[in-house]
Scaffold this motif. Structure first.
Motif, short mmCIF file in Angstrom:
data_model
loop_
_atom_site.label_atom_id
_atom_site.label_comp_id
_atom_site.label_asym_id
_atom_site.label_seq_id
_atom_site.Cartn_x
_atom_site.Cartn_y
_atom_site.Cartn_z
N GLY A 1 0.76 -1.14 -0.01
CA GLY A 1 -0.08 0.03 0.00
C GLY A 1 0.93 1.17 -0.13
N LYS A 2 2.13 1.20 -0.24
CA LYS A 2 2.87 2.47 0.00
C LYS A 2 4.09 2.38 -1.08
CE LYS A 2 4.16 3.76 4.12
NZ LYS A 2 5.06 3.73 5.32
N LEU A 3 4.43 3.72 -1.71
CA LEU A 3 5.53 3.85 -2.63
C LEU A 3 6.37 4.91 -2.13
CD1 LEU A 3 6.77 2.87 -5.42
CD2 LEU A 3 5.45 4.65 -6.18
N THR A 4 7.44 4.56 -1.64
CA THR A 4 8.49 5.68 -1.10
C THR A 4 9.38 6.00 -2.08
OG1 THR A 4 7.91 4.84 1.29
CG2 THR A 4 9.59 6.28 0.87
N MET A 5 9.81 7.34 -2.24
CA MET A 5 10.90 7.80 -3.07
C MET A 5 11.67 8.75 -2.14
SD MET A 5 9.09 8.36 -6.47
CE MET A 5 10.48 8.54 -7.38
N ILE A 6 13.14 8.43 -2.17
CA ILE A 6 13.95 9.54 -1.34
C ILE A 6 15.22 9.89 -2.13
CG2 ILE A 6 15.70 9.33 0.43
CD1 ILE A 6 14.24 6.90 1.74
N PRO A 7 14.65 11.10 -2.57
CA PRO A 7 15.85 11.70 -3.34
C PRO A 7 17.18 12.41 -2.53
CG PRO A 7 13.87 13.16 -3.24
CD PRO A 7 13.83 12.00 -2.58
N TRP B 1 21.82 17.06 0.53
CA TRP B 1 20.33 17.34 0.76
C TRP B 1 19.55 15.85 0.86
CZ3 TRP B 1 16.26 16.73 -2.55
CH2 TRP B 1 15.06 16.84 -1.94
N LYS B 2 18.58 15.73 1.61
CA LYS B 2 17.70 14.48 1.20
C LYS B 2 16.28 15.13 1.38
CE LYS B 2 16.99 11.29 4.54
NZ LYS B 2 17.41 10.32 5.43
N GLY B 3 15.42 14.31 0.54
CA GLY B 3 14.04 14.43 0.76
C GLY B 3 13.49 13.32 0.91
N ARG B 4 12.18 13.18 1.06
CA ARG B 4 11.19 11.96 1.22
C ARG B 4 9.76 12.34 0.73
NH1 ARG B 4 11.89 7.26 4.43
NH2 ARG B 4 10.07 6.25 4.95
N GLN B 5 9.18 11.19 0.10
CA GLN B 5 7.98 11.37 -0.43
C GLN B 5 7.43 9.84 -0.11
OE1 GLN B 5 6.05 12.74 -4.15
NE2 GLN B 5 6.02 10.87 -4.70
#
Length: 306
Positions: free
Chosen positions: A136-142, A279-283
């Motif tokens: 149920g989850k799709l995670t993206m970490i740029p 830098w790190k983001g997360r979605q």
């Protein structure tokens, strides 16, 4: 951690297949580091893909999830919208350690600046993208690392083309009362007055200083997408509607009815990195089934506001 499979497309391009025990899957192209499919355990597609996606621009497909770097759209000096989505990415052979999760399928991609890139954007960088699939989850970490000897500033967006049943039956919650730039009015700054965003015409806005959670409620499918994000304070909401859709070569005339872009972004204030900083983001995109039309789902609870 679950392994992933790499298959060759009919045109010889590598495609990465992520899968997890409940039956959901995701597909990622090394071209552009683009997620082109995310199916739930019932094999229902969560991401929109243009009916004309493959015909005009084989390198960038209109749909899925695209990464825009080092700028978004024409907010900057480059040809829009940055070159990362036009490049061939690589599998990252030595990804930085990030905590692993059981029953999660993960792939790590990397894009390094080339001499060609330096002609258009004179900064040496490494752009990494971790894509993880769980139930149920799709995670993206740029992640962006400055490997130059001088500081640079960039903007970035994860452009999420969400599949919806009927755009006129969709509402977006979590952006009310916020300021936004309206790209249809020379980027004038306005304040959102509505309790929720609904759609009856073209929309192209950048909402500023947004919360970490946004809900996209699809009444007809009784499904809610919940977008959680970190490190990307802005949110882009876009639908071209009928006239603009006809003018976009790689979009079907009626495709606007079944798509909505809600993008995690850092646009208004550029992210500045000194040499060797990262830098790190997360979605995180999740879906919850909702009986919103019968009043059983309180979106404030989904958003954690209640």
């Amino acid at each position: 951690m679950m392994p992933f499979n790499v298959i060759q497309d009919g045109d010889g391009l590598p495609r990465i297949i992520l899968s997890e025990p409940t039956g959901s899957t995701a597909e990622v192209l090394l071209n552009g580091g683009q997620v082109v499919s995310w199916k739930n355990e019932k094999r229902q597609e969560m991401l929109f893909m243009s009916t004309k996606a493959a015909s005009k621009q084989p390198r960038v497909l209109r749909g899925g999830i695209l990464i825009c770097f080092p700028q978004f759209s024409n907010y900057g000096t480059l040809d829009q919208p940055g070159f990362a989505r036009n490049r061939l990415w690589s599998l990252d052979s030595s990804p930085s350690p990030l905590p692993s999760v059981n029953n999660q399928s993960t792939v790590d991609l990397i894009l390094k600046s080339t001499e060609e890139d330096l002609k258009t954007w004179p900064h040496r960088f490494e752009l990494r993208l971790r894509i993880s699939l769980s139930a149920g989850k799709l995670t993206m970490i740029p992640r962006v690392r400055n490997i130059d000897n001088k500081a640079f500033s960039f903007s970035l967006a994860l452009c999420n083309y969400l599949s919806v049943s009927d755009i006129s039956e969709v509402r977006v919650e979590g952006l009310e009362t916020l300021d936004y730039f309206d790209n249809l009015s020379q980027r004038e700054r306005y304040t959102e007055q509505a309790d929720a965003i609904t759609f009856d015409g073209e929309i192209d806005r950048i909402y500023l200083t947004t919360p970490t959670k946004i809900a996209i409620i699809d009444h007809e499918k009784k499904r809610t997408y919940v977008l959680r994000k970190e490190g990307m304070p802005d949110a882009v909401v876009w639908n071209p509607w009928d006239k603009k859709a006809k003018a976009i070569p790689d979009l079907g005339d009626d495709d606007y009815k079944t798509m909505l872009c809600v993008n995690s972004a850092a646009i208004e204030t550029g992210i500045v990195l000194k040499p060797f900083e990262e830098w790190k983001g997360r979605q995180e995109l999740t879906t919850v089934s909702s009986s919103y039309c019968s009043g059983q789902l309180d979106p404030r609870k989904v958003l954690g506001l209640a």
